[in-house]
Design an enzyme around this catalytic site. Sequence first.
Site, PDB file in Angstrom:
ATOM      1  N   ARG A 169       0.827  -1.202   0.000  1.00 49.66           N
ATOM      2  CA  ARG A 169       0.000   0.000   0.000  1.00 49.66           C
ATOM      3  C   ARG A 169       0.866   1.259   0.000  1.00 49.66           C
ATOM      4  O   ARG A 169       0.977   1.968  -0.990  1.00 49.66           O
ATOM      5  CB  ARG A 169      -0.944  -0.001   1.218  1.00 49.66           C
ATOM      6  N   ASP A 170       1.536   1.533   1.099  1.00 47.36           N
ATOM      7  CA  ASP A 170       2.296   2.773   1.232  1.00 47.36           C
ATOM      8  C   ASP A 170       3.511   2.788   0.312  1.00 47.36           C
ATOM      9  O   ASP A 170       3.951   3.850  -0.126  1.00 47.36           O
ATOM     10  CB  ASP A 170       2.742   2.944   2.698  1.00 47.36           C
ATOM     11  N   HIS A 218       6.137   4.737  12.575  1.00 45.56           N
ATOM     12  CA  HIS A 218       6.172   4.674  11.110  1.00 45.56           C
ATOM     13  C   HIS A 218       7.191   5.704  10.631  1.00 45.56           C
ATOM     14  O   HIS A 218       6.865   6.883  10.470  1.00 45.56           O
ATOM     15  CB  HIS A 218       4.767   4.984  10.570  1.00 45.56           C
ATOM     16  N   CYS A 236       7.267  10.290   0.168  1.00 44.70           N
ATOM     17  CA  CYS A 236       6.203  11.269   0.316  1.00 44.70           C
ATOM     18  C   CYS A 236       6.275  12.247  -0.847  1.00 44.70           C
ATOM     19  O   CYS A 236       7.342  12.813  -1.103  1.00 44.70           O
ATOM     20  CB  CYS A 236       6.341  12.014   1.639  1.00 44.70           C
ATOM     21  N   ASN A 288       9.993   4.664   2.661  1.00 45.42           N
ATOM     22  CA  ASN A 288       9.762   4.220   4.024  1.00 45.42           C
ATOM     23  C   ASN A 288      10.996   3.539   4.605  1.00 45.42           C
ATOM     24  O   ASN A 288      11.898   3.129   3.873  1.00 45.42           O
ATOM     25  CB  ASN A 288       8.604   3.212   4.040  1.00 45.42           C
TER      26      ASN A 288
END
Length: 301
Positions: free
Chosen positions: A16-17, A208, A241, A250
């Site tokens: 997902r991320d 996170h 981001c 990440n």
Amino acid sequence: MLQLPESVTIKEVGPRDGLQNETNKIATEDKVAWIDQLSEAGLSYIEISSFVHPKWIPQLADAKEVAQAIKRNPGITYAALVPNLKGLERAIETEIDEVSIFMSSSETHNKKNINKTIEETYPVLQEVVDGAKQAGKTVRGYVSTVFGCPYDGHVPVEQVLRVCDRLFEMGIDELSLGDTIGVADPKHVDLVLKEVKQHFSFDQIAMHFHNTRGMALANVLVSLQHGITTFDGALGGLGGCPYAKGASGNLATDDLVHMLHQMGVETGIQQDKLHESAAFIQRKLGKELPSHQMQVMNRSS
């Protein structure tokens, strides 16, 4: 002496991320194959997609198809991000195990990301939490920009705590504190966690981190010293981001697992299978993944 836990839970958010910011379209069957590989690597939690409107994140437009096609292993929680009731309806149809909700602790980022003020966001999320609970699902909350906002700069910890408090009042089961643009440093993490510890049980808190400035593992180490034992990671360091220039993604699951295993901390994850899974998605993306473990693998192959 370092005070380390015996074991740590790593929650894989790569599907997902990690994928949501990738421009190279990944075929549905490849996402399914990748998630199935992750399921065989010993992970206990995989966030598989996001049920947001396809126009916002085209890469994840096939969330329903992915959720219905993956092989679900017993003992693994398969989660998905859900922004509103419409998304929740789609997620529940796929029998997802856990629903994740999200918002920012900074006003401007929340408006840019969700198109609502913080106060306007609470009722929308409350509906999702209530609906998910009625369907027998657990709920996880994400709070973004905890350590800094690309628009508002420094975010006071009191502001973060107010948002966290409201989310727990809604009935969420766990809260993930996000360093969205990768500006956290060990001292800042230490200060924030000292405050968080006064208000919430660390059994319900996850971290996170993003590795934009190479600080993620150092920030994990400080978090471990505070007693945090749940961390989000994206395999290979996928993601990033869109609001942070040069964001490298990440915290890499494979780097985190390597560090923890080197220190004798159990994760339940098999590194060889994790690396095979990373190599698979790297081929499908057609680019080298930025994690240190993948750099080592790519140079030695």
